[in-house]
Design an enzyme around this catalytic site. Structure first.
Site, short mmCIF file in Angstrom:
data_model
loop_
_atom_site.label_atom_id
_atom_site.label_comp_id
_atom_site.label_asym_id
_atom_site.label_seq_id
_atom_site.Cartn_x
_atom_site.Cartn_y
_atom_site.Cartn_z
N TYR A 114 0.34 -1.68 -12.21
CA TYR A 114 -1.22 -1.70 -12.69
C TYR A 114 -1.11 -1.15 -14.14
CZ TYR A 114 -1.43 -2.69 -7.69
OH TYR A 114 -1.35 -3.24 -6.39
N ARG A 143 2.80 -1.66 -6.20
CA ARG A 143 2.96 -0.33 -6.83
C ARG A 143 4.46 0.37 -6.38
NH1 ARG A 143 -1.29 2.85 -8.07
NH2 ARG A 143 -2.49 1.63 -6.78
N GLU A 167 3.55 -6.70 1.81
CA GLU A 167 3.22 -7.17 0.65
C GLU A 167 3.32 -5.88 -0.28
OE1 GLU A 167 -0.68 -8.44 1.43
OE2 GLU A 167 -0.04 -10.39 2.43
N GLY A 188 0.84 -1.19 -0.02
CA GLY A 188 -0.05 -0.13 0.05
C GLY A 188 0.67 1.20 -0.04
N CYS A 235 -12.66 3.54 -29.26
CA CYS A 235 -14.00 4.34 -29.48
C CYS A 235 -14.96 4.36 -28.06
CB CYS A 235 -14.93 3.49 -30.46
SG CYS A 235 -13.91 3.66 -31.99
N GLU A 236 -14.27 5.17 -27.29
CA GLU A 236 -14.97 5.57 -26.15
C GLU A 236 -14.42 7.14 -25.76
OE1 GLU A 236 -16.68 3.59 -23.95
OE2 GLU A 236 -16.44 1.76 -24.79
N TYR A 275 -9.54 5.20 -12.66
CA TYR A 275 -9.58 5.95 -11.37
C TYR A 275 -9.36 7.51 -11.28
CZ TYR A 275 -7.59 1.39 -9.79
OH TYR A 275 -7.28 -0.16 -9.80
#
Ligand code: PLP
Length: 426
Positions: free
Chosen positions: A382, A287, A284, A244, A353-354, A327
């Site tokens: 990620y 990132r 753990e 984290g 196409c978005e 996000y």
């Protein structure tokens, strides 16, 4: 490049390099879009954790979901890392990369019986069990296999990680872990079951944390429980505080994340509550090990203006790097060829196409002509792992750089890969 967001990426002359390799040459050799990682940056981040936790018995279990490519897992396995996995697939990758199964912890709220059996057969270090129902199922699976499963119970400490709601995991309303109030009963039950060997307690309160206080608060809750349980004869030897720790995404005004050193000091201080109760600490991180070590290298396809906006259309898209769309994340960006041209405000968008397909909105960037290269920073975590084939786009190549050397650790997907396993009904 700001050195904090791009420790291993710097201009040499007018060209952005990863360590000793020019990103212009890499793009010519491998094409774009391509993820480029610095081996030195990954190794340095791992060693910074090791140094920060020196003096306490600890194991760094790299969180595989942050970047699970074999070439990345190999780097970490060689450093002696363990792994935090959340699926049977990640265990398969870790072992294929030469990782030690005995250093694996298996987290996740939805482990299947087949995944449990495979993990037991591989001899993983421990299961981080996330519900009272899972305790019963794992006991049965272990007994059927004639073994005892080493377990830690994941407790939800109900602390606010003060991060994005999608990546906050330690609040009562989240799906993760066993509620703190129910934890004592769950430990007693697990300790009674013959198929389980209760080793530890575990938590993971969220991702991209920019303060140490949520870590300290969570550790304090877990230490209290460890001491209470010890008083009842359930003596735990492992304390797993999850991952984290945040990284710098290069956005002005965002608080800088704590350094590994500040983090280590906060952890040690919180652990003092245990007195002379011996403990092995597990962490753990995902990132913070690989995030700053990677960029997504992309080439400009077109420039386009309308009455209100300028768009820079590049060959990478939300299927390659989902974080901005998913996000609303900010990623730092730099032209690969340094320029003194005045920046203008642009939306960096992909071909998908978005309307949600953007990599940056209203970003100040120097003008980039068709064919020029752009490096999207802090993309090592990620990034590739969340990529997809949406719009039938082959996934990007990945390159690992070490000094002047570089290796394609994943070839760009081909159209054949994309159709594999498909058939028509006729
Ligand atoms: C995702 C995850 C991690 C890694 O989190 P980072 O923020 O990438 O350090 C660690 N533990 C568990 C259980 C996770 O789900």
């Amino acid at each position: 490049m700001t050195s904090a967001a791009f420790p291993a990426f710097a201009y040499q002359g007018d060209t952005l390099h990863c360590e000793g390799v020019s990103l212009v040459s890499l793009a010519e050799a491998v094409g774009t879009p391509t993820y480029v990682y610095s081996r030195g940056a990954i190794e340095a981040a791992y060693r910074a954790y090791d140094a920060a936790l020196a003096g306490i018995d600890h194991l760094i279990c790299y969180s595989v979901k942050a970047n699970s490519s074999l070439g990345i897992l190999d780097v970490l396995a060689r450093l002696g890392a363990g792994a935090d996995i959340v699926s049977g697939g990640e265990l398969h990758r870790w072992i294929a990369a030469g990782g030690d199964p005995a250093k694996v912890v298996f987290s996740g709220v939805g482990k299947t019986e087949a995944e449990m059996r495979d993990a037991l057969a591989a001899g993983i270090g421990a299961f981080n069990v996330e519900s009272t129902e899972e305790i019963e199922v794992l006991d049965q699976v272990a007994r059927a296999a004639g073994v005892r499963a080493r377990v830690a119970l994941r407790v939800n400490p109900d602390v606010d990680a003060q991060t994005h709601p999608y990546i906050s995991t330690g609040l009562t309303q989240n799906k993760f872990g066993i509620a703190a109030a129910a934890a004592r009963d769950a430990f007693r039950r697990a300790a009674d079951l013959p198929g389980l060997e209760v080793r530890g307690i575990d938590c993971h309160i969220g991702s991209q944390l920019t303060k140490t206080s949520p870590f300290s608060d969570a550790i304090a809750r877990l230490c209290e429980l460890i001491l209470t349980l010890a008083g009842e004869g359930i003596v735990l030897s492992d304390l797993d505080i999850g991952g984290g720790l945040g990284i710098d995404y290069g956005k002005d005004g965002d608080p800088p994340p704590p350094s590994h050193g500040e983090y280590g000091a906060a952890v040690k201080q919180a652990l003092a509550a245990l007195g002379d109760h011996p403990i092995r600490l597990l962490v753990e991180p995902g990132r913070s090990i690989v995030g700053p070590a990677g960029v997504l290298l992309t080439r400009v396809l077109y420039n386009k203006d309308n009455e209100v906006k300028h768009f820079t259309i590049v060959d990478a898209a939300m299927n390659d790097l989902m974080r901005p769309s998913f996000y609303g994340s900010h990623h730092p960006m730099r032209p690969v060829r340094a320029t003194s041209a005045a920046p203008r405000t642009t939306d960096v968008v992909g071909p998908i196409c978005e309307t949600g397909d953007f990599l940056a909105r209203d970003r100040a960037l120097p003008p980039l002509a068709r064919g020029e290269l752009l490096a999207i920073g802090a993309a090592g975590a990620y990034g590739f792992t969340m990529s997809s084939n949406y719009n039938t786009r082959p996934r990007a190549a990945e390159v690992l750089v070490a000094g002047e050397r570089w290796t394609v650790i994943r070839e760009r997907e081909t159209l054949e890969h994309l159709l594999r396993g498909e058939r028509t009904a006729g």
